[in-house]
Design a protein around this motif. Structure first.
Motif, PDB file in Angstrom:
ATOM      1  N   THR A   5      63.896 -79.084 -56.210  1.00 23.50           N
ATOM      2  CA  THR A   5      64.665 -80.154 -56.825  1.00 23.50           C
ATOM      3  C   THR A   5      63.807 -81.122 -57.614  1.00 23.50           C
ATOM      4  OG1 THR A   5      64.536 -81.406 -54.766  1.00 23.50           O
ATOM      5  CG2 THR A   5      66.498 -80.032 -55.108  1.00 23.50           C
ATOM      6  N   GLY A  10      65.499 -77.460 -62.112  1.00 25.37           N
ATOM      7  CA  GLY A  10      66.185 -77.429 -60.830  1.00 25.37           C
ATOM      8  C   GLY A  10      67.203 -78.551 -60.708  1.00 25.37           C
ATOM      9  N   LEU A  14      71.216 -78.068 -60.179  1.00 28.76           N
ATOM     10  CA  LEU A  14      71.962 -78.722 -59.106  1.00 28.76           C
ATOM     11  C   LEU A  14      73.097 -79.572 -59.657  1.00 28.76           C
ATOM     12  CD1 LEU A  14      69.111 -79.746 -56.653  1.00 28.76           C
ATOM     13  CD2 LEU A  14      70.748 -77.876 -56.411  1.00 28.76           C
ATOM     14  N   LEU A  17      75.904 -77.215 -60.629  1.00 25.77           N
ATOM     15  CA  LEU A  17      76.585 -76.738 -59.428  1.00 25.77           C
ATOM     16  C   LEU A  17      77.531 -77.804 -58.884  1.00 25.77           C
ATOM     17  CD1 LEU A  17      73.661 -74.939 -57.571  1.00 25.77           C
ATOM     18  CD2 LEU A  17      75.736 -73.857 -58.442  1.00 25.77           C
ATOM     19  N   VAL A  69      68.777 -65.601 -51.769  1.00 27.93           N
ATOM     20  CA  VAL A  69      68.977 -66.813 -52.563  1.00 27.93           C
ATOM     21  C   VAL A  69      69.696 -67.908 -51.783  1.00 27.93           C
ATOM     22  CG1 VAL A  69      70.036 -67.716 -54.669  1.00 27.93           C
ATOM     23  CG2 VAL A  69      68.932 -65.484 -54.704  1.00 27.93           C
ATOM     24  N   VAL A  73      68.906 -71.954 -52.032  1.00 22.78           N
ATOM     25  CA  VAL A  73      69.858 -72.867 -52.680  1.00 22.78           C
ATOM     26  C   VAL A  73      70.287 -73.946 -51.691  1.00 22.78           C
ATOM     27  CG1 VAL A  73      72.159 -73.041 -53.705  1.00 22.78           C
ATOM     28  CG2 VAL A  73      70.634 -71.193 -54.381  1.00 22.78           C
ATOM     29  N   TYR A  74      70.531 -73.562 -50.452  1.00 27.62           N
ATOM     30  CA  TYR A  74      70.922 -74.542 -49.438  1.00 27.62           C
ATOM     31  C   TYR A  74      69.845 -75.615 -49.281  1.00 27.62           C
ATOM     32  CZ  TYR A  74      72.320 -76.664 -45.066  1.00 27.62           C
ATOM     33  OH  TYR A  74      72.670 -77.572 -44.101  1.00 27.62           O
ATOM     34  N   ALA A  76      67.682 -76.542 -51.472  1.00 25.41           N
ATOM     35  CA  ALA A  76      67.685 -77.360 -52.691  1.00 25.41           C
ATOM     36  C   ALA A  76      68.855 -78.336 -52.684  1.00 25.41           C
ATOM     37  CB  ALA A  76      67.732 -76.470 -53.924  1.00 25.41           C
ATOM     38  N   LEU A  77      70.018 -77.872 -52.278  1.00 23.14           N
ATOM     39  CA  LEU A  77      71.205 -78.727 -52.271  1.00 23.14           C
ATOM     40  C   LEU A  77      71.094 -79.866 -51.260  1.00 23.14           C
ATOM     41  CD1 LEU A  77      74.058 -76.087 -52.606  1.00 23.14           C
ATOM     42  CD2 LEU A  77      73.343 -77.756 -54.320  1.00 23.14           C
TER      43      LEU A  77
END
Length: 102
Positions: A5, A10, A14, A17, A69, A73-74, A76-77
């Motif tokens: 992030t 990135g 985000l 998304l 992935v 992604v989790y 990063a979120l």
């Protein structure tokens, strides 16, 4: 820690998304222009690696991509770091060729 992030790209990903969760038009365009083509590229890379004997996933192509992935992604979120150990473990556990028994 692996970049996530903190990288400007990135952050944009985000933001897209997040916006796609509230805007169906954004979600559709994001799927059509980025997520869909990206998944096709990932599926192609996986197929080439399997064909070359570089790895042997234990799951089908789509499940392998999701399993690799998804945790990244989790992280990063949620703003948590993505450790090299996490990435190494995912790759090792999901793509390692089965050991050859004598």
């Amino acid at each position: 820690m692996v970049k996530g992030t903190q990288d400007p790209a990135g952050k944009v990903l985000l933001a897209l998304l997040a916006q796609a969760q509230h805007d169906p038009d954004t979600a559709e365009r994001f799927q059509k222009r980025y997520l869909g083509p990206r998944r096709e590229q990932e599926r192609d890379m996986l197929a080439r690696g399997i064909g070359a004997g570089e790895f042997s996933p234990r799951l089908g192509p789509d499940a392998t991509i999701d399993a690799l992935v998804g945790p990244i992604v989790y992280c990063a979120l949620t703003g948590s770091g993505i450790s090299r150990d996490l990435v190494d473990t995912l790759v090792e556990d999901l793509l390692r060729p089965p050991s050859k028994k004598p």
